[in-house]
Write a protein that holds these residues in place. Structure first.
Motif, short mmCIF file in Angstrom:
data_model
loop_
_atom_site.label_atom_id
_atom_site.label_comp_id
_atom_site.label_asym_id
_atom_site.label_seq_id
_atom_site.Cartn_x
_atom_site.Cartn_y
_atom_site.Cartn_z
N SER A 34 -4.99 47.45 13.79
CA SER A 34 -5.90 47.92 12.75
C SER A 34 -5.31 47.65 11.38
N ASN A 35 -6.13 47.79 10.39
CA ASN A 35 -5.65 47.61 9.03
C ASN A 35 -4.88 48.83 8.57
N GLN A 36 -3.66 48.61 8.14
CA GLN A 36 -2.86 49.73 7.68
C GLN A 36 -3.06 49.93 6.18
N GLU B 207 -6.16 42.84 3.06
CA GLU B 207 -5.94 43.75 4.17
C GLU B 207 -4.62 43.42 4.84
N SER C 85 -2.39 44.32 8.20
CA SER C 85 -2.49 45.05 9.47
C SER C 85 -1.15 45.66 9.86
N GLU C 86 -1.25 46.60 10.79
CA GLU C 86 -0.12 47.41 11.20
C GLU C 86 1.00 46.54 11.77
N GLN D 214 2.78 44.36 10.35
CA GLN D 214 2.85 43.01 9.82
C GLN D 214 3.94 42.90 8.75
N THR E 33 5.24 48.35 8.96
CA THR E 33 4.62 47.34 8.11
C THR E 33 5.48 47.12 6.87
#
Lengths: 291, 360
Positions: free
Chosen positions: B2-4, B26, B28-29, B31, B187
Motif C-alpha cells: 500500500s501507499n505509505q 506516492e 509504497s511501504e 520502498q 520506508t
C-alpha cells in the motif's frame, strides 16, 4: 642548518617577549603592584599618623570576629547573589527572544538594549532615588491612583532597593553572554530534538538550557563578582539597612583612618568572592565543555 | 503493497519563490525512494514538508492514509537523519541514541537492550559511552541513523546523509544503507543530488527540477528511458543530436545527420509531437568503435578528436556526420579492448534499441 634554525627560534622568542612586554609591564604596575601593596598593608597596624610595619594578623582576626563585619559580608553576599539570580533570570528570556525570534533584526535589538546604558551608571542609580523616593514617581503615581493615602517609605533605602537597582544596572552584562551562547546553538539540533519527539518545553530543558549554560554561568560570574564589592548603589539607595562591605571599606580607609583594617577587609572580600566563584565553576564543570 | 506516503499537489513558497510547485507522488511501504535533483530544485523542502518542519501553502500529505495537516514533527511517524547529522554535542553516544526513548515507558533493561541492538545494527557496538565530540564523520552518521531507527518510524527521511563523507566511505555507506533498509523494512526517503547514489540505492527515484517532479521511475527505467531531455542529461551522460521525422506509424522513421535513416519504436519516444523535428539521445556506452562486423552497412565513419582516460573507462570524442557533429563514446578498458589515438579514423555502430527520442 641547525644554526639557522636556532637563530630563527631565538628571533621568534625575542619577538614574542617584545610583543608581550608592554601589556606585561602595564598589568604589573596596575594590577600586581597595588594588590601586593594592599596585601602587605593588611598585615600592618595604623598608629594614628604612622604605620606600624610589624607583621600581625590582628586585622584579619578583627574582620572575622567583629559582628558588624560579619553582618556586612553576609548582607553583601546575599544582596549580590539575589541580584545575580534576578538579573540572569530576567536576562535569559530577553536574550532568548533576540536570538530566536528577531530574525534579521538581532543587531537592532541588541543596540536598543544598550541605549539606556549610554548614561553613566551613577546617574542611572540616582534615578532610582527619583523613582522610589518619598515624593518619587512611583509614590506620586500610586497617590494619583488613590491606591495609597500617603507616600510609602518601604520602597527606598533598604536592601531590596539595592537588589532592584543592581538588577537593572547589570542587565546588559547578562544579556550579551547569554545571547552569544544561544546564538551558538546549531538550529538543526532543535529540529532533531523535535523530530525525536520533544515538545517545546522538553526541548528547552534538554537542549537549549544545557547548551547555553556556558553563557549563563559566565553571566552569573560577571555580575556576582563586581556587585559584591559595589559601593555606589548601596550608598545611594541602600540607606542604613542596605549598606554593604564596600561602604565599610571606604569608611575605614577615609573617616576611620584605618587603612590596614580596610585592606584586610578588602582581601577577605576578595578571597570569599574567589572561593564562591571557584566552587560555582567546579559545580557546573560538566556544562562548561567546549563544543 | 500500500501507499505509505502520499503527497498530493503540494505547493510551498518562500516569498515569491515556489520551492515546491505542485508535487504529487506516492511512496509504497518498504520502498527505498529517492528525491533526486540539482541544488535548489526543492527536494529538501519536500522532505521537510513530509517531516513537518515546513507547512505547505496548499495540498496535502498523507502518511498511512492519515492527513498530516496540522501535525507537528514530534507527533509524526517519521524520523529524520539530518545533513550535518545534528548529533547532540552535550550527550554521549548512548544518550544520543536513546534520546527519543524517554517518553516511551520502558524498563531500564528494555531500554539498554534497544540501545545495544540499534548500535549493533549500525556497527557501533561498544561505543555507548564515547563522547559525541570524539566521533568521526562516518560514526556520527551511524549514530544519527541509530537514533532515528531505534524509534521504529514508519518512514525514515534522509537529507543528503552521505554528502559530507569522503568517496570511499560514501560508497561503503551506500551499500550499508541499502542493506540496513532491507533488514529493517522501513520506508526510506532519501534526498540526494548525486545521481549515482540515487541509482545504486533506490527502488524508485523522483527527479525534480524547479520545484516540479519531472519523472518518477525505477533507476533502470530512468537511465534507459528518460522522459525528458533534462532528465536524460542529468542522469549519466548522453549525446544529443537532431533528427527529422520522415513518417510515423507503429515505428517512427527518422533521418539524422549522424545516424542516417533509421527506425525508432514509439515506446522509445517521449513527449508530444509538435513538428517534424525530434531530439535523439544516445548513451556513450551504447556506441561501439570498430565492431567485429564486416558486411554491415550500418557502420558510420568518424574521427577521434579527443581522449579522456578514467582508468576503467576511456571517453573518446568522435567527429562525424556532414556538419561535423561530435559524439562522446565510452569504452570499458577490459581485456582485449583496443586503444585509439587522436586523429585516428574509425568506424562505429550505434545500438538502435537504446536510442531514445524526445519531441522538441
Amino acid at each position: 642548518m641547525g644554526g639557522t634554525l636556532n637563530f630563527s627560534i631565538k628571533t621568534e622568542t625575542i619577538k614574542g617577549w617584545r610583543l608581550l612586554s608592554v601589556p606585561f609591564i602595564f598589568s604589573l604596575l596596575l594590577l600586581a603592584a597595588p594588590l601586593t601593596m594592599m596585601f602587605l598593608l593588611s598585615f600592618w597596624t595604623q598608629d594614628y599618623l604612622t604605620l606600624d610595619k610589624t607583621f600581625t594578623l590582628n586585622n584579619y582576626i578583627e574582620a572575622a570576629t567583629q559582628p558588624v563585619y560579619r553582618l556586612l559580608f553576609t548582607r553583601s553576599l546575599l544582596i549580590s547573589l539575589t541580584a545575580t539570580f534576578f538579573t540572569v533570570a530576567l536576562a535569559f528570556p530577553m536574550a532568548y527572544f533576540i536570538s530566536f525570534h528577531c530574525g534579521e533584526r538581532k543587531a537592532l535589538w541588541l543596540f536598543l538594549i544598550t541605549i539606556p546604558f549610554w548614561t553613566s551608571y551613577l546617574i542611572r542609580m540616582f534615578l532610582w532615588k527619583v523613582i522610589l523616593g518619598y515624593n518619587g514617581v512611583l509614590n506620586s503615581f500610586l497617590l494619583w491612583l488613590e491606591m495609597i493615602t500617603e507616600p510609602v517609605t518601604f520602597l527606598l533605602y533598604n536592601a531590596n532597593a539595592v537588589v532592584l537597582a543592581l538588577t537593572h544596572g547589570w542587565a546588559p552584562f547578562a544579556i550579551l553572554p547569554i545571547f552569544v551562547s544561544l546564538e551558538k546553538i546549531d538550529r538543526s539540533l532543535l529540529e532533531a530534538s523535535k523530530d525525536l519527539g520533544d515538545s517545546p518545553i522538553d526541548q528547552f530543558f534538554r537542549i537549549i538550557l544545557p547548551l547555553s549554560a556556558p553563557g549563563v554561568i559566565g553571566a552569573a560570574l560577571i555580575i556576582f563578582i563586581p556587585t559584591v564589592g559595589d559601593y555606589i548603589t548601596p550608598k545611594l539607595v541602600g540607606g542604613t539597612d542596605g549598606l554593604m562591605i564596600a561602604n565599610m571599606i571606604q569608611v575605614q580607609f577615609s573617616k576611620a583612618n584605618n587603612a590596614p583594617l580596610a585592606a584586610a577587609l578588602s582581601m577577605s572580600s576578595l578571597m570569599i568572592v574567589s572561593f564562591i566563584s571557584i566552587v560555582f565553576v567546579l559545580f557546573n564543570k560538566k556544562y562548561l565543555r567546549r563544543y | 503493497m500500500s501507499n505509505q506516503v502520499e503527497v498530493q499537489n503540494v505547493i510551498k513558497s518562500f516569498g515569491s519563490v515556489k520551492a515546491v510547485d505542485g508535487v504529487s507522488l506516492e511512496i509504497s511501504e518498504g520502498q527505498f525512494f529517492s528525491l533526486l535533483g540539482p541544488s535548489g530544485c526543492g527536494k529538501t523542502t519536500l522532505l521537510r514538508l513530509i517531516a513537518g518542519f515546513e507547512v505547505p501553502n496548499s495540498g496535502n500529505i498523507l502518511i498511512d492514509n492519515k492527513s498530516m495537516d496540522g501535525i507537528a514533527p514530534n507527533f509524526r511517524p517519521t524520523n529524520m537523519v539530518f545533513q550535518n547529522y545534528a548529533i547532540f554535542p552535550h550527550l554521549n553516544v548512548e544518550e544520543n541514541v536513546s534520546y527519543g526513548l524517554r517518553k516511551k515507558n520502558l524498563s531500564k533493561n528494555e531500554k539498554s537492550k534497544m540501545i545495544n541492538d540499534s548500535l549493533d545494527l549500525v556497527g557501533l557496538s561498544g561505543l555507548n559511552l564515547r563522547s559525541s565530540n570524539a566521533l568521526s564523520g562516518g560514526q556520527k552518521q551511524r549514530v544519527a541513523l541509530a537514533r532515528a531507527l531505534i524509534l521504529k518510524p514508519k518512514v525514515l527521511l534522509l537529507d543528503e546523509p552521505l554528502s559530507a563523507l569522503d568517496k570511499k566511505l560514501r560508497e561503503q555507506m551506500q551499500s550499508e544503507l541499502r542493506h540496513l533498509q532491507r533488514a529493517v523494512g522501513i520506508t526510506f526517503v532519501l534526498v540526494t543530488h548525486d545521481q549515482e547514489e540515487a541509482l545504486t540505492m533506490s527502488d524508485k527515484v523522483a527527479v525534480m527540477f524547479d520545484g516540479k517532479v519531472e519523472q518518477i521511475a525505477s533507476p533502470r527505467e530512468l537511465y534507459e528511458k528518460p522522459s525528458t531531455q533534462r532528465v536524460a542529461s542529468f542522469i549519466g551522460a548522453m549525446n544529443f543530436t537532431n533528427g527529422k521525422i520522415l513518417n510515423s506509424g507503429k515505428v517512427l522513421k527518422i533521418k539524422s545527420n549522424i545516424l542516417g535513416e533509421f527506425e525508432l519504436p514509439m515506446n522509445q519516444i517521449s513527449g508530444k509531437p509538435t513538428d517534424e523535428n525530434i531530439e535523439i539521445g544516445i548513451r556513450p556506452e551504447r556506441i561501439k568503435i570498430n565492431p567485429v562486423k564486416t558486411n554491415s552497412k550500418d557502420l558510420i565513419d568518424g574521427k577521434i578528436i579527443d581522449i579522456s582516460y578514467f582508468g576503467e573507462t576511456t571517453y573518446y570524442k568522435l567527429k562525424c556526420g556532414e556538419r561535423s557533429e561530435t559524439l562522446n563514446v565510452s569504452t570499458q578498458n577490459s581485456f582485449g579492448q583496443m586503444d585509439y589515438k587522436i586523429g585516428e579514423l574509425v568506424k562505429f555502430e550505434v545500438d538502435n534499441k537504446s536510442i531514445v527520442g524526445f519531441y522538441s
